[in-house]
Design an enzyme around this catalytic site. Structure first.
Site: not given
Ligand code: DOR
Ligand code: ZN
Length: 353
Positions: A20, A22, A106, A143, A181, A254
């Site tokens: 997971h 970003h 997702k 999520h 998460h 995450d």
């Molecule tokens: O804290 C988070 N940041 N939770 C999420 O679900 C998305 C993520 C983000 O893309 O910044």
């Molecule tokens: Zn995430």
């Protein structure tokens, strides 16, 4: 763990994967990708760009940009995801599966978190997509929080499980599902007692901190993420699942970078950046709890098995050596503050970027 005579203590593991992550795009992507590529062989790439990655064509193009941003010589495979909307068709799911590039889809409830406005308003609208995912065996990544502002923020995971996830898991009985998460005892217990094919990812921040840390001596925006940190009892329940070596719980950082000014703001963004030292932070958490021998499978086996991908054969080595995490890292023309900024960490990657 081995301790050669008069040498440092080391920990050698199967090279892990991050289930997971970003990565963002453009300059931000170039700033954070080297950290992940230095540690992990593969990562599940979240699709919440602006605009979101809702089609296979967009996922393939994003994969191309990630590959182009890799440091020379890096071996790293981005596993792409589609962002589900109320309009996602069964046809799009089949295209995703046939592309060989998409590892899951997702589900962001609309309004739940960063760039989720285009997400799912009603899971009933996903019927065709979910049936197609079940048919082609493409996992659903969730999520798991309700968005109802009347629901207490610490209860949103539990309510989502009761109202949405549990019925969904029943109804789509062969769909593989990841509760991303996981942050609560309720979530942990749901996964532990669920049918086959239900799993959860675990972040470093939900292992290392409880919600007191958000307010320790003042407001700590760099520990603010969604789902928000929970109670000590919730944190303990996640560690208990890991201590049991439960294969349904695997590594998903995450890591979600936001520029410092976007976090240190009157309305700060949710997201904790942990890619700079992700594996080292997990090692710290596992060691602190006396479960370090459980790290290898959590980081390098359970996730691969769930996604039906081969386990990595390469190895990676951590050295027991105290170091201080940087206060900031460059982030395009700005900077970002990493998890553990300025704090000591007792494990170090043998060769970090
Ligand atoms: O804290 C988070 N940041 N939770 C999420 O679900 C998305 C993520 C983000 O893309 O910044
Ligand atoms: Zn995430």
């Amino acid at each position: 763990m081995s301790t050669p005579v008069s040498e440092a203590v080391t920990l050698t593991l199967r090279r892990p994967d991050d289930w997971h992550l970003h990565l963002r795009d453009a300059e931000a992507l170039r700033a954070v990708l080297p950290f992940t590529a230095a540690r992990f062989a593969r990562a599940i790439i979240m699709p919440n760009l602006d605009p979101p990655v809702t089609t296979t064509v967009a996922a393939l193009s994003y994969r191309g940009r990630i590959r182009a941003a890799l440091p020379r010589g890096a071996r790293f495979e981005p596993l792409m995801t589609l962002y589900l909307t109320d309009e996602t068709s069964a046809e799009e799911i089949r295209l995703a599966r046939d592309s060989g590039a998409v590892a899951g889809c997702k589900l962001y409830p609309a309004g739940a978190t960063t760039h989720s406005a285009a997400g799912v308003r009603d899971v009933a609208n996903l019927q065709a997509a979910l049936e197609a995912m079940m048919e082609v065996d493409l996992p659903l990544l969730v999520h798991g929080e309700v968005v109802d502002a009347r629901v207490d923020i610490f209860e949103r995971e539990a309510r989502f499980i009761e109202q949405v996830l549990a019925p969904l898991v029943e109804r789509y009985a062969r769909l593989r599902v990841v509760l991303e998460h996981v942050s609560t005892r309720h979530g942990v217990e749901f996964v532990r007692s669920a049918r086959t094919g239900v799993a959860a990812t675990v972040t470093p921040q939900h292992l290392l901190f409880n919600r007191n840390a958000l307010f320790a001596g003042g407001l700590r925006p760099h520990l603010y993420c969604l789902p928000v940190l929970k109670s000590e009892s919730d944190r303990r329940s996640i560690l208990e699942a890991l201590a049991a070596g439960d294969p349904r719980f695997f590594l998903g950082t995450d890591s979600a970078p936001h520029a410092r000014h976007a976090k240190e703001s009157a309305c700060g963004c949710a997201g904790v950046f942990s890619a700079h030292a992700a594996l080292e932070l997990y090692a710290e958490a596992f060691e602190r709890d006396g479960i370090l021998p459980r790290l290898a499978a959590f980081a390098g086996e359970f996730g691969a098995d769930f996604y039906r991908l081969p386990r990595n054969e390469e190895r990676i080595t951590l050295v027991k050596q105290s170091w201080t995490l940087p206060e900031t890292y460059p982030f395009g023309d700005t900077e970002l503050v990493p998890l553990g900024a300025g704090k000591p960490l007792s494990w170090r990657l043998q060769s970090a970027p």
